[in-house]
Design a protein around this motif. Structure first.
Motif, PDB file in Angstrom:
ATOM      1  N   GLU A 556      14.911 -65.989  98.105  1.00  0.00           N
ATOM      2  CA  GLU A 556      14.099 -67.055  97.531  1.00  0.00           C
ATOM      3  C   GLU A 556      14.571 -67.421  96.131  1.00  0.00           C
ATOM      4  OE1 GLU A 556       9.425 -68.313  96.764  1.00  0.00           O
ATOM      5  OE2 GLU A 556       9.897 -66.337  97.613  1.00  0.00           O
ATOM      6  N   LEU A 557      14.973 -66.429  95.354  1.00  0.00           N
ATOM      7  CA  LEU A 557      15.441 -66.712  93.994  1.00  0.00           C
ATOM      8  C   LEU A 557      16.683 -67.600  94.035  1.00  0.00           C
ATOM      9  CD1 LEU A 557      15.415 -64.269  91.029  1.00  0.00           C
ATOM     10  CD2 LEU A 557      17.366 -65.750  91.357  1.00  0.00           C
ATOM     11  N   TYR A 558      17.608 -67.298  94.962  1.00  0.00           N
ATOM     12  CA  TYR A 558      18.822 -68.127  95.066  1.00  0.00           C
ATOM     13  C   TYR A 558      18.468 -69.544  95.490  1.00  0.00           C
ATOM     14  CZ  TYR A 558      23.466 -69.757  96.343  1.00  0.00           C
ATOM     15  OH  TYR A 558      24.635 -70.485  96.427  1.00  0.00           O
ATOM     16  N   ALA A 559      17.466 -69.663  96.361  1.00  0.00           N
ATOM     17  CA  ALA A 559      17.043 -71.002  96.785  1.00  0.00           C
ATOM     18  C   ALA A 559      16.525 -71.796  95.585  1.00  0.00           C
ATOM     19  CB  ALA A 559      15.966 -70.896  97.867  1.00  0.00           C
ATOM     20  N   TRP A 560      15.787 -71.144  94.697  1.00  0.00           N
ATOM     21  CA  TRP A 560      15.317 -71.810  93.474  1.00  0.00           C
ATOM     22  C   TRP A 560      16.516 -72.247  92.624  1.00  0.00           C
ATOM     23  CZ3 TRP A 560      10.229 -71.144  90.594  1.00  0.00           C
ATOM     24  CH2 TRP A 560       9.159 -70.970  91.469  1.00  0.00           C
ATOM     25  N   LEU A 561      17.523 -71.374  92.504  1.00  0.00           N
ATOM     26  CA  LEU A 561      18.711 -71.732  91.715  1.00  0.00           C
ATOM     27  C   LEU A 561      19.393 -72.966  92.302  1.00  0.00           C
ATOM     28  CD1 LEU A 561      20.394 -68.270  90.926  1.00  0.00           C
ATOM     29  CD2 LEU A 561      18.735 -69.548  89.563  1.00  0.00           C
ATOM     30  N   GLN A 562      19.497 -73.014  93.600  1.00  0.00           N
ATOM     31  CA  GLN A 562      20.132 -74.144  94.261  1.00  0.00           C
ATOM     32  C   GLN A 562      19.344 -75.433  94.071  1.00  0.00           C
ATOM     33  OE1 GLN A 562      23.223 -73.031  94.557  1.00  0.00           O
ATOM     34  NE2 GLN A 562      23.458 -73.890  96.622  1.00  0.00           N
ATOM     35  N   GLU A 563      18.056 -75.292  93.830  1.00  0.00           N
ATOM     36  CA  GLU A 563      17.214 -76.462  93.564  1.00  0.00           C
ATOM     37  C   GLU A 563      17.275 -76.884  92.092  1.00  0.00           C
ATOM     38  OE1 GLU A 563      13.239 -75.625  94.873  1.00  0.00           O
ATOM     39  OE2 GLU A 563      13.922 -74.947  96.846  1.00  0.00           O
ATOM     40  N   GLY A 564      18.050 -76.137  91.277  1.00  0.00           N
ATOM     41  CA  GLY A 564      18.205 -76.509  89.866  1.00  0.00           C
ATOM     42  C   GLY A 564      17.314 -75.773  88.899  1.00  0.00           C
ATOM     43  N   ALA A 565      16.728 -74.656  89.333  1.00  0.00           N
ATOM     44  CA  ALA A 565      15.825 -73.911  88.453  1.00  0.00           C
ATOM     45  C   ALA A 565      16.532 -73.443  87.191  1.00  0.00           C
ATOM     46  CB  ALA A 565      15.251 -72.709  89.213  1.00  0.00           C
ATOM     47  N   HIS A 566      15.790 -73.419  86.089  1.00  0.00           N
ATOM     48  CA  HIS A 566      16.265 -72.846  84.834  1.00  0.00           C
ATOM     49  C   HIS A 566      15.789 -71.394  84.753  1.00  0.00           C
ATOM     50  CE1 HIS A 566      17.292 -76.609  82.285  1.00  0.00           C
ATOM     51  NE2 HIS A 566      17.349 -76.914  83.569  1.00  0.00           N
ATOM     52  N   VAL A 567      16.671 -70.506  84.283  1.00  0.00           N
ATOM     53  CA  VAL A 567      16.353 -69.080  84.193  1.00  0.00           C
ATOM     54  C   VAL A 567      16.304 -68.664  82.731  1.00  0.00           C
ATOM     55  CG1 VAL A 567      17.088 -66.746  84.805  1.00  0.00           C
ATOM     56  CG2 VAL A 567      17.453 -68.629  86.416  1.00  0.00           C
ATOM     57  N   GLN A 607      24.975 -71.129  82.316  1.00  0.00           N
ATOM     58  CA  GLN A 607      24.792 -70.920  80.882  1.00  0.00           C
ATOM     59  C   GLN A 607      25.324 -72.113  80.094  1.00  0.00           C
ATOM     60  OE1 GLN A 607      26.472 -67.150  79.455  1.00  0.00           O
ATOM     61  NE2 GLN A 607      24.457 -66.701  78.647  1.00  0.00           N
ATOM     62  N   GLN A 608      26.475 -72.634  80.488  1.00  0.00           N
ATOM     63  CA  GLN A 608      27.052 -73.792  79.810  1.00  0.00           C
ATOM     64  C   GLN A 608      26.157 -75.014  79.954  1.00  0.00           C
ATOM     65  OE1 GLN A 608      30.960 -74.125  81.520  1.00  0.00           O
ATOM     66  NE2 GLN A 608      31.830 -72.515  80.228  1.00  0.00           N
ATOM     67  N   GLU A 609      25.480 -75.119  81.090  1.00  0.00           N
ATOM     68  CA  GLU A 609      24.564 -76.239  81.321  1.00  0.00           C
ATOM     69  C   GLU A 609      23.193 -76.002  80.696  1.00  0.00           C
ATOM     70  OE1 GLU A 609      24.559 -76.499  85.642  1.00  0.00           O
ATOM     71  OE2 GLU A 609      25.867 -78.252  85.525  1.00  0.00           O
ATOM     72  N   GLN A 610      23.031 -74.854  80.041  1.00  0.00           N
ATOM     73  CA  GLN A 610      21.757 -74.431  79.442  1.00  0.00           C
ATOM     74  C   GLN A 610      20.658 -74.256  80.488  1.00  0.00           C
ATOM     75  OE1 GLN A 610      21.228 -77.274  76.052  1.00  0.00           O
ATOM     76  NE2 GLN A 610      21.609 -75.479  74.806  1.00  0.00           N
ATOM     77  N   ARG A 611      21.073 -73.893  81.691  1.00  0.00           N
ATOM     78  CA  ARG A 611      20.112 -73.542  82.745  1.00  0.00           C
ATOM     79  C   ARG A 611      19.861 -72.033  82.766  1.00  0.00           C
ATOM     80  NH1 ARG A 611      22.189 -74.880  88.176  1.00  0.00           N
ATOM     81  NH2 ARG A 611      20.237 -73.811  88.766  1.00  0.00           N
ATOM     82  N   TYR A 612      20.646 -71.285  82.020  1.00  0.00           N
ATOM     83  CA  TYR A 612      20.469 -69.830  81.912  1.00  0.00           C
ATOM     84  C   TYR A 612      20.454 -69.508  80.428  1.00  0.00           C
ATOM     85  CZ  TYR A 612      21.707 -64.810  82.316  1.00  0.00           C
ATOM     86  OH  TYR A 612      21.732 -63.430  82.213  1.00  0.00           O
ATOM     87  N   GLN A 613      19.264 -69.214  79.896  1.00  0.00           N
ATOM     88  CA  GLN A 613      19.111 -69.000  78.458  1.00  0.00           C
ATOM     89  C   GLN A 613      18.481 -67.637  78.211  1.00  0.00           C
ATOM     90  OE1 GLN A 613      17.238 -72.320  76.382  1.00  0.00           O
ATOM     91  NE2 GLN A 613      17.932 -73.753  77.946  1.00  0.00           N
ATOM     92  N   ARG A 614      18.942 -66.996  77.129  1.00  0.00           N
ATOM     93  CA  ARG A 614      18.464 -65.642  76.823  1.00  0.00           C
ATOM     94  C   ARG A 614      18.037 -65.555  75.357  1.00  0.00           C
ATOM     95  NH1 ARG A 614      22.404 -61.045  78.595  1.00  0.00           N
ATOM     96  NH2 ARG A 614      23.530 -61.796  76.758  1.00  0.00           N
ATOM     97  N   ASP A 615      16.935 -64.873  75.150  1.00  0.00           N
ATOM     98  CA  ASP A 615      16.480 -64.525  73.805  1.00  0.00           C
ATOM     99  C   ASP A 615      16.328 -63.008  73.801  1.00  0.00           C
ATOM    100  OD1 ASP A 615      15.428 -64.361  71.288  1.00  0.00           O
ATOM    101  OD2 ASP A 615      13.466 -65.203  71.798  1.00  0.00           O
ATOM    102  N   VAL A 616      17.435 -62.317  73.528  1.00  0.00           N
ATOM    103  CA  VAL A 616      17.451 -60.861  73.653  1.00  0.00           C
ATOM    104  C   VAL A 616      17.808 -60.234  72.307  1.00  0.00           C
ATOM    105  CG1 VAL A 616      17.956 -60.891  76.111  1.00  0.00           C
ATOM    106  CG2 VAL A 616      19.855 -60.913  74.504  1.00  0.00           C
ATOM    107  N   TYR A 617      17.318 -59.008  72.090  1.00  0.00           N
ATOM    108  CA  TYR A 617      17.438 -58.396  70.769  1.00  0.00           C
ATOM    109  C   TYR A 617      17.541 -56.890  70.902  1.00  0.00           C
ATOM    110  CZ  TYR A 617      12.539 -58.823  72.129  1.00  0.00           C
ATOM    111  OH  TYR A 617      11.372 -58.841  72.843  1.00  0.00           O
TER     112      TYR A 617
END
Length: 617
Positions: A556-567, A607-617
């Motif tokens: 299901e998670l991959y299906a969301w990614l294929q639909e353009g989901a942002h992570v 990540q380049q498309e800013q669909r995968y963003q992280r705020d990690v510390y």
């Protein structure tokens, strides 16, 4: 290298003047001066130098032939690598100032710049922070890999300079900036000005670097004033409608201070709500709150007693010349809980301790590293006593107490003139003493409703909701990493967003450690949150974390990614973020049939498309 009278054709006065001038010249200025002197010699005008004619810019332009002057390109490329937005703001501000000086400026995040384009760049200004243990920030990773690869071109035509942001409390201070500086030189690039490495209190060194590069590109006229304007503009880019900023924090009243953990938990996580009334500060989901804390009063008292100082003695509070009592200085202005190599090196200059000097010897670096870990200023002054140094002198070697950044846990639109944040109290034992997280324990033990906290807003352009509210959103935030997703979901609720939302949350125990449980339950009921997967690692015999839930929901998670989901991922960088990243690559590989390398490239493209963003510390 210093000129000597004995081996030069100059007299003592001339040598002194040259030795004062030459070390201050940039590479461009040295080349320019060499061309000027050559032109004078060719034109038979050497007398102009021997008679002391002033080397004023207008006069030089009149006597140097066009062929003798280096042709400086008016095109400048400014690249930034930034995790929390500091380098991005500074890059934008510097670019605007260069444009005002007539330069044609291209400014870009490193992951938005085609690396092969370096072949065409003549002037490159590179601003980059260091993330984690010496790693590039997310939007600099691919560019960093490229210039260290075999595909990197020779850059003999390139003139460049690097501004590096970091934190001296980390072993690999400014490592990413050092990497870029070294590698660009190895590829043939020539430095416009030396690299500058900045600690957390970076305004002055940034202004100096701005001045150096502006001077190298356009000449020294007004370069310092332009640089200072650029730094000030970057400072106020956060909240242009407010007078409050990182260097001028707003004292926000505390409205609520609640413990989110249930009775019996071995953790204490505080939810604080602050009033922004009268500040004109605002923010967006994904931004951070900077909080200036107080050091623990007992630690302050113990340091003063160990040194035999008077707590009411007047000492400098900062570099601006402001004065206050020693207790005030150690409580609110100087860092006393972290030891760094630069601090110990400065302390050694004030101490006759053979042990301290031995610890700093080149062949004792491992011992130094081990000593610094888990110790504070009280350990230092006790371990290497006696000290015969006045408090006024000693405090000048201490670093400014830095603000702590926390992901904002509320939507401004949902809670006007308020800001909420989440902080877990840090308490531990080290080297026979109890230790405390500076800001977390300040908030947990000594801040009550009605008190105030000095705060500012730090915009994070690299952690933002999609502009289209119909886009699905996947949020992964264990522990206090869930804080920004409360902000995200409150904002989506205010927008009436139709895009689906999915939250992965984890902690230790369901009963005592389920942060914001009632918020998530209400949002599920109201349809603001469509899917919630949780992992409580200590409730089962085998520890289960959020990455395990991700793998369980692979299809299901991959299906969301294929639909353009942002992570979005928020929380611990050292372990969680790497584990989650690996799990996402596994999901993509498993469900798509791609190779591991192709699956990693898929995530990199996100990540380049800013669909995968992280705020990690």
């Amino acid at each position: 290298m210093q000129l000597q009278v004995t081996n030069s054709p100059f007299n003592e006065n001339q040598v002194e003047l040259l030795n004062r001038l030459l070390p201050t010249l940039t590479e461009t200025q040295q080349i320019w001066l060499g061309g000027y002197l050559s032109a004078l010699s060719l034109q038979g005008n050497a007398a102009a130098v021997s008679t002391g004619t002033p080397l004023q810019a207008e006069g030089i332009a009149a006597v140097v032939s066009p062929a003798a002057q280096p042709q400086i390109s008016r095109e400048v490329t400014v690249l930034f690598g930034s995790q929390t937005g500091n380098c991005q703001r500074l890059a934008s501000s510097l670019s605007r100032k260069l444009e005002e000086q007539g330069f044609q400026v291209t400014v870009s995040a490193m992951n938005g710049f085609k690396p092969n384009g370096l072949k065409k760049v003549e002037n490159l200004l590179l601003l980059v922070s260091t993330h984690g243990e010496g790693e590039p920030p997310d939007n600099a990773r691919a560019f960093h890999e490229f210039i260290y690869s075999k595909r990197a071109p020779q850059l003999d035509h390139l003139r460049y300079s690097v501004l590096a942001l970091g934190d001296t409390s980390y072993e690999f201070f400014c490592q990413t900036g050092k990497d870029f500086d070294q590698r660009l030189a190895e590829l043939g690039g020539r430095r416009l000005s030396p690299r500058v490495d900045c600690d957390l209190d970076y305004d002055e060194p940034v202004a100096e670097w701005f001045q150096q590069v502006i001077s190298s590109l356009s000449g020294p006229q007004n370069a310092m004033a332009i640089a200072e304007e650029a730094v000030q503009a970057a400072e106020h880019a956060e909240s242009p409608d407010s007078v409050y900023s990182r260097n001028h924090p707003f004292h926000a009243e505390v409205l609520e201070n609640l413990n989110l953990n249930g009775r019996g938990s071995d953790r204490e996580t505080r939810h604080l709500e602050l009033s922004l009334d009268g500040s004109n500060l605002s923010f967006e989901p994904g931004d951070s709150l900077g909080v200036y804390p107080e050091n623990h009063p007992q630690l302050v008292a113990d340091i003063i007693a160990a040194m035999g100082w008077n707590s009411d003695e007047s000492v400098p509070l900062n570099k601006k010349g402001e004065e206050g009592t020693l207790r005030e200085a150690l409580l609110r202005h100087y860092e006393i809980t972290v030891l760094t190599k630069p601090l110990l090196e400065q302390a050694a200059q004030l101490s006759a301790s053979a042990g301290l000097h031995a610890l700093l010897a080149p062949d004792h670096q491992q011992e130094l590293k081990s000593y610094i870990q888990g110790r504070d200023l009280l350990d230092l002054v006790q371990d290497f006593a006696p000290w015969e140094v006045p408090a006024r002198s000693f405090v000048t070697i201490l670093r400014k107490l830095p603000a702590r950044l926390y992901s904002i846990a509320s939507s401004y639109n949902a809670n006007p003139d308020e800001v909420h944040f989440t902080v877990r109290a840090v308490r531990y034992e080290s080297h026979g003493r109890d230790r405390y997280g500076v800001c977390s324990v300040h908030c947990a033990e000594r801040v009550q409703p009605g008190d105030t906290l000095p705060i500012y807003i730090q915009n994070n352009p690299n952690f933002k909701l999609p502009a289209n509210s119909e886009v699905p959103v996947i949020m992964i935030g264990p522990g206090t990493g869930v804080a920004p997703f409360r902000s995200f979901l409150e904002e989506r609720e205010e927008q009436g967003a139709s895009g689906r939302t999915w939250l992965f949350y984890g902690d230790r125990h369901f009963v005592t450690d389920f942060l914001y449980q009632t918020d998530w339950q209400r949002m599920l009921k109201d349809g603001v949150l469509n899917k919630l997967d949780v992992a409580f690692s200590r409730d089962t015999e085998e520890k289960v974390y959020v990455q395990h839930r991700i793998l369980e929901q692979s299809r299901e998670l991959y299906a969301w990614l294929q639909e353009g989901a942002h992570v979005y991922v928020c929380g611990d960088e050292k372990h969680m973020a790497h584990d989650v990243h690996s799990a996402l690559v596994t999901v993509i590989q498993r469900e798509s049939g791609l190779s591991p390398e192709e699956a990693a490239a898929y995530l990199e493209h996100m990540q380049q498309e800013q669909r995968y963003q992280r705020d990690v510390y």
